[in-house]
Scaffold this motif. Structure first.
Motif, short mmCIF file in Angstrom:
data_model
loop_
_atom_site.label_atom_id
_atom_site.label_comp_id
_atom_site.label_asym_id
_atom_site.label_seq_id
_atom_site.Cartn_x
_atom_site.Cartn_y
_atom_site.Cartn_z
N ALA A 190 -66.52 28.73 25.27
CA ALA A 190 -65.59 28.01 24.41
C ALA A 190 -65.14 26.68 25.01
N VAL A 191 -64.99 26.62 26.35
CA VAL A 191 -64.58 25.36 26.98
C VAL A 191 -65.70 24.76 27.82
N GLY A 192 -66.64 25.60 28.24
CA GLY A 192 -67.85 25.10 28.88
C GLY A 192 -67.79 24.90 30.37
N GLY A 193 -66.64 24.54 30.93
CA GLY A 193 -66.61 24.28 32.36
C GLY A 193 -65.21 24.09 32.90
N SER A 194 -65.13 23.96 34.22
CA SER A 194 -63.85 23.81 34.92
C SER A 194 -63.79 22.44 35.59
N PRO A 195 -62.78 21.63 35.26
CA PRO A 195 -62.68 20.30 35.88
C PRO A 195 -62.22 20.38 37.33
N ILE A 196 -62.71 19.47 38.16
CA ILE A 196 -62.19 19.31 39.52
C ILE A 196 -61.08 18.26 39.44
N LEU A 197 -59.86 18.66 39.74
CA LEU A 197 -58.72 17.75 39.64
C LEU A 197 -58.26 17.29 41.02
N GLY A 198 -57.92 16.01 41.10
CA GLY A 198 -57.48 15.45 42.37
C GLY A 198 -58.51 14.56 43.01
N ALA A 240 -68.24 10.36 33.50
CA ALA A 240 -68.01 11.77 33.85
C ALA A 240 -69.35 12.38 34.24
N PHE A 241 -69.29 13.41 35.09
CA PHE A 241 -70.49 14.11 35.54
C PHE A 241 -70.28 15.61 35.41
N CYS A 242 -71.23 16.27 34.74
CA CYS A 242 -71.13 17.71 34.48
C CYS A 242 -72.34 18.44 35.05
N SER A 243 -72.10 19.63 35.61
CA SER A 243 -73.21 20.42 36.14
C SER A 243 -72.88 21.90 36.11
N ALA A 244 -73.88 22.71 35.74
CA ALA A 244 -73.76 24.16 35.82
C ALA A 244 -74.49 24.68 37.05
N GLY A 245 -74.75 23.78 38.00
CA GLY A 245 -75.48 24.13 39.21
C GLY A 245 -74.59 24.67 40.31
N ASN A 246 -75.02 24.51 41.55
CA ASN A 246 -74.34 25.05 42.73
C ASN A 246 -72.89 24.55 42.82
N THR A 247 -71.92 25.47 42.66
CA THR A 247 -70.50 25.09 42.66
C THR A 247 -70.09 24.43 43.97
N GLY A 248 -70.53 25.01 45.08
CA GLY A 248 -70.19 24.44 46.38
C GLY A 248 -70.70 23.03 46.55
N ALA A 249 -71.93 22.79 46.09
CA ALA A 249 -72.52 21.46 46.19
C ALA A 249 -71.76 20.47 45.30
N MET A 250 -71.28 20.93 44.16
CA MET A 250 -70.48 20.07 43.28
C MET A 250 -69.17 19.67 43.98
N LEU A 251 -68.55 20.60 44.69
CA LEU A 251 -67.32 20.29 45.41
C LEU A 251 -67.59 19.36 46.59
N VAL A 252 -68.66 19.65 47.33
CA VAL A 252 -69.03 18.80 48.47
C VAL A 252 -69.34 17.39 47.98
N ASN A 290 -64.13 11.83 37.06
CA ASN A 290 -64.19 13.03 36.23
C ASN A 290 -65.45 13.86 36.53
N ALA A 291 -65.25 15.07 37.05
CA ALA A 291 -66.37 15.97 37.33
C ALA A 291 -66.02 17.37 36.83
N ILE A 292 -67.01 18.03 36.23
CA ILE A 292 -66.79 19.35 35.65
C ILE A 292 -67.89 20.30 36.12
N ILE A 293 -67.47 21.50 36.53
CA ILE A 293 -68.40 22.53 36.99
C ILE A 293 -68.56 23.58 35.90
N GLY A 294 -69.80 23.81 35.49
CA GLY A 294 -70.08 24.81 34.46
C GLY A 294 -70.46 26.15 35.06
N HIS A 295 -70.47 27.17 34.24
CA HIS A 295 -70.87 28.52 34.64
C HIS A 295 -72.38 28.55 34.88
N GLY A 296 -72.79 29.30 35.89
CA GLY A 296 -74.22 29.39 36.21
C GLY A 296 -75.07 29.89 35.06
#
Length: 313
Positions: A263-271, A98-110, A275-281
């Motif tokens: 409380a949950v820390g981040g939002s998973p990218i599904l599909g 799994a990979f987690c990041s609170a960095g650039n949301t767009g870059a995480m999606l790309v 496993n990748a999760i985007i955290g709040h900046g």
């Protein structure tokens, strides 16, 4: 098992990332190893400050950082030694689960689309977020920002993706799927939501209970809330503001405390195929820790494989 963390992502990185990783390592107690990715001269001294507590953490060097304000696609392509790009390389090659990041949301999606890629058959991956329920437990809402405009077929797939996550990760045996709309009646809403309703109604893979309204977000009517990314992001930010208001007024309640993004820390990218999760900046160490624990939970549940198997059939 190895869970990777972008040590350079977030407003308080790398300090918050390292502190959160140490908390997560302690909570996991040897069940998984945390792999930090970042600039060695910035991260190594912080690990040394933690002494023995950071002994189980490893560091993979990455010389570049994708800043929050950078163009996601350009930055990802031009900065292949960035912490986000390296994180996705480790994920794509199976070196981490799994990979987690609170960095650039767009870059995480790309990065997700360029490296691990969408599951064949999935039209567009979605960002999911968690919804606390008044009577206990959590629901899941998607999309919350990846796809501002959606075709009916995409909304139908969000119902499937969310249902799989609710079943295999949240442990809900038969998740109820609801379509966020401006009325409960079948004929309500836009042409897109009306068409999506008809698709969801006949989908054999989900338990569709029909349209729901904004007032149903926190009750038990639906475990999976389906909406386009524009609607979902507005709802998410509104919920975050509610927490900010009650915190400012010094109001404390176990249910309302769940509105705290930490409380949950981040939002998973599904599909996507992994496993990748985007955290709040503005992620704090607590949020980082919970994001990593969520990554462990996703990897342990095999949710990515469940999604691949479902869309293969």
């Amino acid at each position: 098992m190895k869970i990777a963390l972008d040590a350079m992502g977030g407003d308080f990185a790398p300090q918050a990332a390292v502190d959160g990783a140490v908390l997560a390592a302690q909570a996991l107690a040897g069940k998984a190893q945390i792999v930090l990715i970042g600039q060695e001269d910035a991260v190594r001294p912080l690990l040394q400050q933690h002494g023995a507590a950071a002994a189980d953490l490893s560091l993979v060097p990455a010389s570049q950082i994708i800043e929050m304000g950078e163009h996601p696609a350009k930055a990802y392509q031009q900065k292949q030694d960035s912490s986000i790009a390296i994180g996705y390389k480790l994920l794509a090659t199976g070196e981490v689960e799994a990979f987690c990041s609170a960095g650039n949301t767009g870059a995480m999606l790309v990065g997700a689309m360029f490296s691990v890629k969408a599951v064949p058959g999935v039209l567009r991956p979605a960002i999911a977020n968690f919804v606390p329920k008044v009577h206990g437990g959590m629901g899941i809402m998607l999309d919350v920002g990846a796809n501002a405009e959606c075709k009916p077929e995409m909304l139908e797939q969000f119902g499937e993706l969310g249902s799989l996550y609710a079943q295999y990760v949240l442990g809900i045996e038969k998740p109820k799927v609801g379509l966020m709309n401006l009325g409960e009646e079948e004929g309500k809403g836009t042409a897109i939501t009306q068409a999506a309703h008809q698709l969801l109604k006949v989908n054999p893979h989900i338990h569709f209970i029909g349209n729901i309204e904004g007032r149903d977000l926190f009750n038990d009517k639906a475990d999976v809330i389906v909406c386009d990314g524009f609607t979902g992001n507005v709802v998410l930010k509104m919920a975050e503001s509610v927490y900010d208001v009650i915190a400012e007024k010094n109001i404390h309640d176990p249910f309302l405390d769940k509105f705290n993004y930490e409380a949950v820390g981040g939002s998973p990218i599904l599909g996507i195929n992994d496993n990748a999760i985007i955290g709040h900046g503005v992620s704090t160490p607590t949020a980082i820790c919970n994001m990593l624990l969520q990554g462990y939970q996703m990897a342990s549940s095999g949710i990515a494989d469940q999604i691949k198997n479902t869309f293969k059939s």
